[in-house]
Motif scaffolding. Sequence first.
Motif, mmCIF file in Angstrom:
data_model
loop_
_atom_site.group_PDB
_atom_site.id
_atom_site.type_symbol
_atom_site.label_atom_id
_atom_site.label_comp_id
_atom_site.label_asym_id
_atom_site.label_seq_id
_atom_site.Cartn_x
_atom_site.Cartn_y
_atom_site.Cartn_z
ATOM 1 N N GLY A 78 0.818 -1.208 0.000
ATOM 2 C CA GLY A 78 0.000 0.000 0.000
ATOM 3 C C GLY A 78 0.848 1.252 0.000
ATOM 4 O O GLY A 78 0.593 2.198 -0.753
ATOM 5 N N ALA A 79 1.877 1.272 0.853
ATOM 6 C CA ALA A 79 2.756 2.440 0.930
ATOM 7 C C ALA A 79 3.494 2.656 -0.385
ATOM 8 O O ALA A 79 3.556 3.786 -0.901
ATOM 9 C CB ALA A 79 3.747 2.256 2.077
ATOM 10 N N GLY A 80 4.047 1.586 -0.953
ATOM 11 C CA GLY A 80 4.831 1.714 -2.176
ATOM 12 C C GLY A 80 4.002 2.112 -3.379
ATOM 13 O O GLY A 80 4.400 2.991 -4.159
ATOM 14 N N LEU A 81 2.856 1.481 -3.564
ATOM 15 C CA LEU A 81 2.014 1.800 -4.713
ATOM 16 C C LEU A 81 1.446 3.215 -4.617
ATOM 17 O O LEU A 81 1.360 3.929 -5.622
ATOM 18 C CB LEU A 81 0.876 0.783 -4.825
ATOM 19 C CG LEU A 81 1.291 -0.641 -5.214
ATOM 20 C CD1 LEU A 81 0.099 -1.582 -5.166
ATOM 21 C CD2 LEU A 81 1.938 -0.677 -6.599
ATOM 22 N N ALA A 82 1.057 3.624 -3.408
ATOM 23 C CA ALA A 82 0.543 4.988 -3.231
ATOM 24 C C ALA A 82 1.637 6.018 -3.519
ATOM 25 O O ALA A 82 1.392 7.043 -4.174
ATOM 26 C CB ALA A 82 0.002 5.165 -1.822
ATOM 27 N N LEU A 83 2.859 5.751 -3.033
ATOM 28 C CA LEU A 83 3.988 6.649 -3.314
ATOM 29 C C LEU A 83 4.234 6.756 -4.810
ATOM 30 O O LEU A 83 4.403 7.859 -5.348
ATOM 31 C CB LEU A 83 5.238 6.137 -2.606
ATOM 32 C CG LEU A 83 6.535 6.879 -2.941
ATOM 33 C CD1 LEU A 83 6.541 8.259 -2.307
ATOM 34 C CD2 LEU A 83 7.754 6.075 -2.475
ATOM 35 N N CYS A 84 4.264 5.605 -5.493
ATOM 36 C CA CYS A 84 4.508 5.611 -6.941
ATOM 37 C C CYS A 84 3.423 6.386 -7.678
ATOM 38 O O CYS A 84 3.712 7.086 -8.655
ATOM 39 C CB CYS A 84 4.583 4.180 -7.460
ATOM 40 S SG CYS A 84 6.046 3.276 -6.918
ATOM 41 N N GLY A 85 2.190 6.263 -7.219
ATOM 42 C CA GLY A 85 1.113 7.017 -7.845
ATOM 43 C C GLY A 85 1.321 8.512 -7.719
ATOM 44 O O GLY A 85 1.145 9.270 -8.682
ATOM 45 N N ALA A 86 1.709 8.959 -6.519
ATOM 46 C CA ALA A 86 1.959 10.391 -6.312
ATOM 47 C C ALA A 86 3.103 10.884 -7.192
ATOM 48 O O ALA A 86 3.035 11.980 -7.772
ATOM 49 C CB ALA A 86 2.269 10.650 -4.833
ATOM 50 N N ILE A 87 4.162 10.082 -7.320
ATOM 51 C CA ILE A 87 5.309 10.473 -8.149
ATOM 52 C C ILE A 87 4.910 10.533 -9.620
ATOM 53 O O ILE A 87 5.251 11.497 -10.335
ATOM 54 C CB ILE A 87 6.472 9.479 -7.957
ATOM 55 C CG1 ILE A 87 6.959 9.495 -6.513
ATOM 56 C CG2 ILE A 87 7.613 9.803 -8.907
ATOM 57 C CD1 ILE A 87 7.460 10.827 -6.040
ATOM 58 N N PRO A 274 -3.204 9.075 -3.571
ATOM 59 C CA PRO A 274 -2.535 10.384 -3.592
ATOM 60 C C PRO A 274 -3.513 11.555 -3.572
ATOM 61 O O PRO A 274 -3.220 12.609 -2.985
ATOM 62 C CB PRO A 274 -1.728 10.347 -4.895
ATOM 63 C CG PRO A 274 -1.453 8.900 -5.112
ATOM 64 C CD PRO A 274 -2.688 8.207 -4.642
ATOM 65 N N HIS A 275 -4.681 11.390 -4.179
ATOM 66 C CA HIS A 275 -5.693 12.451 -4.151
ATOM 67 C C HIS A 275 -6.248 12.629 -2.739
ATOM 68 O O HIS A 275 -6.512 13.764 -2.306
ATOM 69 C CB HIS A 275 -6.814 12.135 -5.131
ATOM 70 C CG HIS A 275 -6.392 12.214 -6.564
ATOM 71 N ND1 HIS A 275 -6.281 13.401 -7.240
ATOM 72 C CD2 HIS A 275 -6.037 11.244 -7.452
ATOM 73 C CE1 HIS A 275 -5.888 13.176 -8.488
ATOM 74 N NE2 HIS A 275 -5.737 11.879 -8.634
ATOM 75 N N ALA A 276 -6.418 11.529 -2.023
ATOM 76 C CA ALA A 276 -6.875 11.633 -0.636
ATOM 77 C C ALA A 276 -5.850 12.370 0.210
ATOM 78 O O ALA A 276 -6.205 13.204 1.062
ATOM 79 C CB ALA A 276 -7.130 10.238 -0.063
ATOM 80 N N ALA A 277 -4.575 12.088 -0.026
ATOM 81 C CA ALA A 277 -3.518 12.778 0.720
ATOM 82 C C ALA A 277 -3.477 14.264 0.379
ATOM 83 O O ALA A 277 -3.292 15.106 1.268
ATOM 84 C CB ALA A 277 -2.167 12.127 0.427
ATOM 85 N N LEU A 289 4.090 13.363 0.232
ATOM 86 C CA LEU A 289 4.652 12.021 0.089
ATOM 87 C C LEU A 289 4.589 11.210 1.388
ATOM 88 O O LEU A 289 4.128 10.061 1.365
ATOM 89 C CB LEU A 289 6.092 12.097 -0.428
ATOM 90 C CG LEU A 289 6.275 12.682 -1.839
ATOM 91 C CD1 LEU A 289 7.717 12.515 -2.297
ATOM 92 C CD2 LEU A 289 5.326 12.039 -2.837
ATOM 93 N N PRO A 290 5.019 11.746 2.544
ATOM 94 C CA PRO A 290 4.882 10.951 3.777
ATOM 95 C C PRO A 290 3.431 10.613 4.108
ATOM 96 O O PRO A 290 3.141 9.502 4.571
ATOM 97 C CB PRO A 290 5.498 11.855 4.859
ATOM 98 C CG PRO A 290 6.380 12.801 4.119
ATOM 99 C CD PRO A 290 5.716 13.022 2.798
ATOM 100 N N THR A 291 2.537 11.557 3.861
ATOM 101 C CA THR A 291 1.121 11.301 4.151
ATOM 102 C C THR A 291 0.564 10.227 3.231
ATOM 103 O O THR A 291 -0.191 9.339 3.661
ATOM 104 C CB THR A 291 0.312 12.604 3.988
ATOM 105 O OG1 THR A 291 0.870 13.621 4.814
ATOM 106 C CG2 THR A 291 -1.141 12.388 4.385
ATOM 107 N N THR A 292 0.935 10.285 1.967
ATOM 108 C CA THR A 292 0.491 9.277 1.013
ATOM 109 C C THR A 292 0.973 7.891 1.408
ATOM 110 O O THR A 292 0.215 6.903 1.349
ATOM 111 C CB THR A 292 1.006 9.622 -0.400
ATOM 112 O OG1 THR A 292 0.523 10.909 -0.783
ATOM 113 C CG2 THR A 292 0.548 8.591 -1.415
ATOM 114 N N VAL A 293 2.234 7.787 1.806
ATOM 115 C CA VAL A 293 2.798 6.505 2.236
ATOM 116 C C VAL A 293 2.016 5.948 3.423
ATOM 117 O O VAL A 293 1.667 4.757 3.454
ATOM 118 C CB VAL A 293 4.295 6.681 2.592
ATOM 119 C CG1 VAL A 293 4.820 5.464 3.356
ATOM 120 C CG2 VAL A 293 5.115 6.898 1.329
#
Length: 341
Positions: A78-87, A274-277, A289-293
């Motif tokens: 979850g952390a990795g995929l969400a981070l990649c989405g934000a990037i 990432p949109h939620a973050a 990024l930290p919040t998304t993770v």
Amino acid sequence: MSRTDRGLLIPLLLGGVVVLVLSIGVAVTIGPASVSVSDVYRVILGHIGIGTAEVSRIEDGIVWQLRLPRTLLAAICGAGLALCGAIMQSLLRNPLADPFVLGISSGASTGAVVVAVLGVGGGALSLSTGAFAGALLSFVLVMLLAAGAGGGNDRVVLAGVAGTQLFSALTSFIVISSADAEQTRGVLFWLLGSLSGADWTDVALCGAVALLGIVVCLFNTSALDAFTFGHDAAASLGVPVKWVRILLLVITALITAALVSAAGAIGFVGLVLPHAARFLVGARHRRLLPTTVMIGAIFMVWVDTIARTVFAPQEIPVGVVTALIGVPAFALILFRLRRSR
């Protein structure tokens, strides 16, 4: 980081860490065999050399060998995929981009099918190894195609679409032409995302890759903020656009490849979270990024818990649950984007 950023971020992250730790502890207790939260933490402390786990061998095995590695891998995914989405959304300046826009998921699926169905490697290669190799191969091909088309964000997206279709077609061809019914069922379950085979090796490898990616991305938050205004604006601010872009694309590809090779294709996490973050902390990447993770890790812990318990003993693929949750959220994002224009 400004005092305002720090004042907002630190309480949010501390709260997120507390929620994540509690979520993992509670999620491990949920299942056919009843285990208390206190027993979970006794087992964990016992295995790391702090105190003695006063529980039965069966309970110890359930917690340490089955549920805990699976729950931790869910948090990492979850952390990795969400981070990649934000990037990806920042690099491509596309709010609808996600980690699979580069064709990585389709390539991983093809690699896994080549090993599982065609038997490439003669049993020496695991499903995860084949998936990782296929993911990296698809990424290289997509990047070469995008570069040959002249580069640019739109070319990367189009090349990703082409790569996705190519490897999806190869996967379907191999399954239809060579797989028996049992192989087809197993491959389909994996393609939809599954954490049922998680072990400590998966946790260690995926955790190391995800941690490396998080650190690299956090060191480039200023560059990501500059990319928001376009590559020309970023270059005028002194950002080495070409090298930062290549670095972050490669890091995104490595994280996605590692996670997909261990857990299969889990969609919508990198697209929606990432949109939620951003809704919570805004668009500045030092906060985003930290919040998304953190949101991604907590979200996937509970999604996996739902997937393995709602219809127990039958397990639902994790990707099915994320899609059922993600599609309505994606629709809300589209309506929001329409209103903002």
